[in-house]
Design a protein around this motif. Structure first.
Motif, PDB file in Angstrom:
ATOM      1  N   ILE A   1       0.854  -1.184   0.000  1.00  0.00           N
ATOM      2  CA  ILE A   1       0.000   0.000   0.000  1.00  0.00           C
ATOM      3  C   ILE A   1       0.890   1.236   0.000  1.00  0.00           C
ATOM      4  O   ILE A   1       2.051   1.195   0.423  1.00  0.00           O
ATOM      5  CB  ILE A   1      -0.972   0.022   1.205  1.00  0.00           C
ATOM      6  N   SER A   2       0.327   2.346  -0.468  1.00  0.00           N
ATOM      7  CA  SER A   2       1.093   3.590  -0.523  1.00  0.00           C
ATOM      8  C   SER A   2       1.161   4.218   0.864  1.00  0.00           C
ATOM      9  O   SER A   2       0.378   3.878   1.772  1.00  0.00           O
ATOM     10  CB  SER A   2       0.440   4.563  -1.495  1.00  0.00           C
ATOM     11  N   LEU A   3       2.071   5.146   1.008  1.00  0.00           N
ATOM     12  CA  LEU A   3       2.207   5.865   2.273  1.00  0.00           C
ATOM     13  C   LEU A   3       0.926   6.639   2.577  1.00  0.00           C
ATOM     14  O   LEU A   3       0.479   6.689   3.729  1.00  0.00           O
ATOM     15  CB  LEU A   3       3.415   6.804   2.223  1.00  0.00           C
ATOM     16  N   THR A   4       0.314   7.202   1.562  1.00  0.00           N
ATOM     17  CA  THR A   4      -0.936   7.939   1.747  1.00  0.00           C
ATOM     18  C   THR A   4      -2.027   7.018   2.281  1.00  0.00           C
ATOM     19  O   THR A   4      -2.759   7.380   3.207  1.00  0.00           O
ATOM     20  CB  THR A   4      -1.375   8.575   0.418  1.00  0.00           C
ATOM     21  N   GLU A   5      -2.139   5.822   1.708  1.00  0.00           N
ATOM     22  CA  GLU A   5      -3.131   4.861   2.188  1.00  0.00           C
ATOM     23  C   GLU A   5      -2.870   4.489   3.639  1.00  0.00           C
ATOM     24  O   GLU A   5      -3.802   4.382   4.445  1.00  0.00           O
ATOM     25  CB  GLU A   5      -3.110   3.593   1.336  1.00  0.00           C
ATOM     26  N   LEU A   6      -1.608   4.289   3.990  1.00  0.00           N
ATOM     27  CA  LEU A   6      -1.255   3.941   5.365  1.00  0.00           C
ATOM     28  C   LEU A   6      -1.643   5.066   6.315  1.00  0.00           C
ATOM     29  O   LEU A   6      -2.244   4.828   7.368  1.00  0.00           O
ATOM     30  CB  LEU A   6       0.235   3.630   5.476  1.00  0.00           C
ATOM     31  N   ARG A   7      -1.311   6.292   5.937  1.00  0.00           N
ATOM     32  CA  ARG A   7      -1.651   7.431   6.793  1.00  0.00           C
ATOM     33  C   ARG A   7      -3.160   7.541   6.985  1.00  0.00           C
ATOM     34  O   ARG A   7      -3.637   7.778   8.095  1.00  0.00           O
ATOM     35  CB  ARG A   7      -1.102   8.717   6.181  1.00  0.00           C
ATOM     36  N   ASN A   8      -3.909   7.367   5.895  1.00  0.00           N
ATOM     37  CA  ASN A   8      -5.374   7.438   5.996  1.00  0.00           C
ATOM     38  C   ASN A   8      -5.913   6.336   6.893  1.00  0.00           C
ATOM     39  O   ASN A   8      -6.817   6.569   7.696  1.00  0.00           O
ATOM     40  CB  ASN A   8      -6.006   7.347   4.607  1.00  0.00           C
ATOM     41  N   GLU A   9      -5.356   5.163   6.768  1.00  0.00           N
ATOM     42  CA  GLU A   9      -5.789   4.040   7.611  1.00  0.00           C
ATOM     43  C   GLU A   9      -5.482   4.302   9.077  1.00  0.00           C
ATOM     44  O   GLU A   9      -6.309   4.052   9.961  1.00  0.00           O
ATOM     45  CB  GLU A   9      -5.097   2.749   7.156  1.00  0.00           C
TER      46      GLU A   9
END
Length: 64
Positions: A51-59
């Motif tokens: 997963i992208s860093l953005t996806e991780l942050r959102n999660e």
């Protein structure tokens, strides 16, 4: 990660004079175990979905 240059092994010989054992300072041994465990986790997760860093942050934000 510990490298071979950071290790300070002592070699013990058996009755025939052949190197049979290696003794490491406990701190170096513990670091080797940590590195080994890290490599096991990497191997176990090799096939996990990326997963992208953005996806991780959102999660992470949604779990707060």
């Amino acid at each position: 990660m510990i490298t071979s240059q950071k290790l300070h092994p002592q070699y013990l010989k058996n009755a025939e004079g052949v190197h049979a054992f290696v003794v490491l300072p406990s701190k170096e041994y513990e670091e080797l175990l940590e590195d080994y465990n890290d490599l096991l986790v990497i191997a176990e997760r090799r096939d996990e979905k990326k997963i992208s860093l953005t996806e991780l942050r959102n999660e992470l934000k949604s779990n707060e």
